[in-house]
Design a protein around this motif. Sequence first.
Motif, PDB file in Angstrom:
ATOM      1  N   CYS A   1      89.684  68.253  39.662  1.00 14.45           N
ATOM      2  CA  CYS A   1      87.614  68.848  40.266  1.00 14.45           C
ATOM      3  C   CYS A   1      87.485  69.703  39.880  1.00 14.45           C
ATOM      4  O   CYS A   1      88.200  70.983  40.669  1.00 14.45           O
ATOM      5  CB  CYS A   1      87.851  68.535  41.686  1.00 14.45           C
ATOM      6  SG  CYS A   1      86.030  68.704  41.791  1.00 14.45           S
TER       7      CYS A   1
ATOM      8  N   ASN B   1      85.413  71.804  40.838  1.00  8.39           N
ATOM      9  CA  ASN B   1      84.325  71.975  42.375  1.00  8.39           C
ATOM     10  C   ASN B   1      85.072  73.131  42.823  1.00  8.39           C
ATOM     11  O   ASN B   1      86.357  72.388  43.047  1.00  8.39           O
ATOM     12  CB  ASN B   1      83.580  71.584  43.046  1.00  8.39           C
ATOM     13  CG  ASN B   1      83.182  71.405  43.819  1.00  8.39           C
ATOM     14  OD1 ASN B   1      82.785  72.672  44.636  1.00  8.39           O
ATOM     15  ND2 ASN B   1      82.459  70.397  45.801  1.00  8.39           N
ATOM     16  N   ARG B   2      85.150  74.123  42.623  1.00  6.23           N
ATOM     17  CA  ARG B   2      85.782  75.203  43.850  1.00  6.23           C
ATOM     18  C   ARG B   2      86.181  75.296  45.115  1.00  6.23           C
ATOM     19  O   ARG B   2      87.172  75.119  45.017  1.00  6.23           O
ATOM     20  CB  ARG B   2      85.677  76.652  43.080  1.00  6.23           C
ATOM     21  CG  ARG B   2      85.297  76.775  41.786  1.00  6.23           C
ATOM     22  CD  ARG B   2      85.274  77.997  41.486  1.00  6.23           C
ATOM     23  NE  ARG B   2      86.191  78.860  41.841  1.00  6.23           N
ATOM     24  CZ  ARG B   2      85.936  80.489  41.988  1.00  6.23           C
ATOM     25  NH1 ARG B   2      85.368  81.090  41.767  1.00  6.23           N
ATOM     26  NH2 ARG B   2      87.247  81.692  42.668  1.00  6.23           N
TER      27      ARG B   2
ATOM     28  N   CYS C   1      86.278  72.448  46.143  1.00  2.89           N
ATOM     29  CA  CYS C   1      87.111  70.619  46.567  1.00  2.89           C
ATOM     30  C   CYS C   1      88.474  71.158  45.357  1.00  2.89           C
ATOM     31  O   CYS C   1      89.297  71.954  46.639  1.00  2.89           O
ATOM     32  CB  CYS C   1      86.025  69.574  45.534  1.00  2.89           C
ATOM     33  SG  CYS C   1      87.196  68.401  46.168  1.00  2.89           S
TER      34      CYS C   1
ATOM     35  N   CYS D   1      84.171  64.537  46.488  1.00  5.07           N
ATOM     36  CA  CYS D   1      83.583  65.426  47.039  1.00  5.07           C
ATOM     37  C   CYS D   1      81.869  64.856  45.899  1.00  5.07           C
ATOM     38  O   CYS D   1      81.170  65.069  46.487  1.00  5.07           O
ATOM     39  CB  CYS D   1      83.621  66.952  46.238  1.00  5.07           C
ATOM     40  SG  CYS D   1      83.621  67.215  44.220  1.00  5.07           S
TER      41      CYS D   1
ATOM     42  N   ARG E   1      80.988  65.194  43.471  1.00  4.35           N
ATOM     43  CA  ARG E   1      79.731  66.520  42.618  1.00  4.35           C
ATOM     44  C   ARG E   1      80.866  66.978  41.710  1.00  4.35           C
ATOM     45  O   ARG E   1      79.900  67.170  40.154  1.00  4.35           O
ATOM     46  CB  ARG E   1      79.492  68.097  43.757  1.00  4.35           C
ATOM     47  CG  ARG E   1      78.539  67.127  44.498  1.00  4.35           C
ATOM     48  CD  ARG E   1      77.630  68.418  45.333  1.00  4.35           C
ATOM     49  NE  ARG E   1      78.942  69.145  46.159  1.00  4.35           N
ATOM     50  CZ  ARG E   1      78.698  70.541  47.112  1.00  4.35           C
ATOM     51  NH1 ARG E   1      78.170  71.117  45.985  1.00  4.35           N
ATOM     52  NH2 ARG E   1      79.571  70.747  47.633  1.00  4.35           N
ATOM     53  N   GLY E   2      81.994  67.607  41.598  1.00  6.44           N
ATOM     54  CA  GLY E   2      82.695  68.245  40.957  1.00  6.44           C
ATOM     55  C   GLY E   2      83.317  66.916  39.420  1.00  6.44           C
ATOM     56  O   GLY E   2      83.660  66.020  39.647  1.00  6.44           O
TER      57      GLY E   2
END
Length: 620
Positions: free
Chosen positions: A98, A100-101, A103, A122, A124-125
């Motif tokens: 992922c 998304n940093r 996550c 999440c 989003r990532g």
Amino acid sequence: MGRKMQRGKQQIMFNYLPGKTFDFERVATIAKVANIRGVQRTDLNAVVLLRNVADEARAWRQDFRPLLRDDVLRDTSRFVLLDPQSVQSEIFPKVLWCQNRVCGRVFDFTGKDSLPKLCPTCKRGELMQLRWVKIHRCGAVQALRPPPCTQCHSSNNMALDTRGSERISSFRWICRQCGSAVPVFGGWCPECQWPDTDPNLKRMDVLVHRAGPTFYAHTVVLLNIPHRQLDPFFNLPEWPAIVAGKFIGLPEVGHKPLNEFSSVSPHSHENTGVGLSGADLDGLLRRQASGELTPEQFVKEMEALRRQREQEGLASSPSGIIMALEQRTGVQRQVWERAGQGMLDAIMPKETGRSQELFDNASAVSTVETARGLGLSRLTLVMDFPIINASYGYSRAEYSPKQCRLNPFPQDREHGGKFPIFVDQVQADALMLSLDHNRVLKWLERNGFNPKLPNGGDKDLSSKAYFVRLFDNIPLRETLGADNPEARMVFGLLHTLSHISIRQAALLCGLDRTSLSEYVLPSALMFAFYSNHRFGATIGALTALFEQSIDEWLNAIHDAGRCVYDPVCFERESSCHACTHLPETSCRFFNLNLSRSLLFGGPDPKLGNISVGYLDSTLR
């Protein structure tokens, strides 16, 4: 994968072999080559090719090459020669990260056909393939999967934190549920029992998938491999003696081509009934008709001529050639048999190739003198020369023997489960250089050695045979030491001169050093180099060098005694990447046993000081 990309055959032979990972162009996808489909080459002599593979593989212990043992490589039915046509690949690894940093979770989808694009946690990532893999020196490659948390005992919430570094030692697995962190560790290889007491050698390495150590292709090169029409010749048990006789110049072999020996029975020494030719009988009948011979004399002359023809037939038979070879050189048959492949490689250019010999050019007197000053006895341009590149296996983590396992490519289901060897033939030009064997012997004597020539009936043939005996059963893919001083001297001389010749040729013919490869034949005191790149082969780069820049090239070799890292390089080994080393794709001997001191004089790390270099003017 449903996607296609175009690559040249040369790239496939080195960069897209089974087991190799690569970045699929124009899409953010990492793939691994699963299979190569090809057309079977039945016109090539598989026996000769496998013999060359065996010579290369012998640098590894048999337990380090269990599927490429000597007994396996002698069985041609277990291999298939394929001309690559297309490559099939699969997504690898199916471990997604992922982006998304906050996550950063890592998910293992191995065995799944469809891969999500967004993080399932999440939401989003974006998910991207993890670009690191685990490899081991046994040849294993595995995806880098998240470990279970030491506290939660689950891997579902493990995230990878690189901490802004590219060094694996800085990476951490972090559990997003409890916050515990552990270093990234490759673990122990589950696919092998590595035969070494050092536990560190059993550990898998974590590397970016495209890093060099993740895959090393192992190849052999054959200059003008004999085609299948010579199969009957190679069925003769005496064929090594025949090619050796042609190499050293036995008159019994003369200019008789190899395919004329194919029809000779392996048991020809048992055939004593050699008849007279029509010309023989016509001559005797004319003498009788003229009154020169009485009927009784005619019978005696016929019997004497028949015995003479029997002796001549025996002398030119395979068994007679072996006898002459042993008697005149003083070297036993077994040694010649082991050297047979090298002798074959040495004579094949004259046997089948179109060539130009510098020393036969009456208008190039000054150039010939320069070549003799370098200690050469022959310098030959071979044009339109068929060069076979054969990729037969791979290793990981290490390239050199004793440090890794040598593996064949996976068995090919479409060809009966045989091990594939991928071959590519290029018509190229090659330069072949031979050292003057008398000068090499003189050079050894000037440096305090006392070469003991074989006790043969012909001194010149014995002096040539000395080098065949010298390299018998010598491991040339290892560092030679003081226990084999003359072998180190001679092979180091030949190998170093080969590398310097290639480096200087690359500067003059417009090709990169990676585009030129060497072919060293120590027993024949010969080496060749050629363009391993199709572009260099088609533009005739080495032909242009031979015809237009040969004087400049020979003088450049003679003046190549300095290194930019001197005096440090000179005082240590007189060999480094700046003066003698070649890329691993160009050197078959791992850049071992090289030293400028052998050419120009100076210290040698194994033998001490070399007082007289081979290029010393007093040896001319």
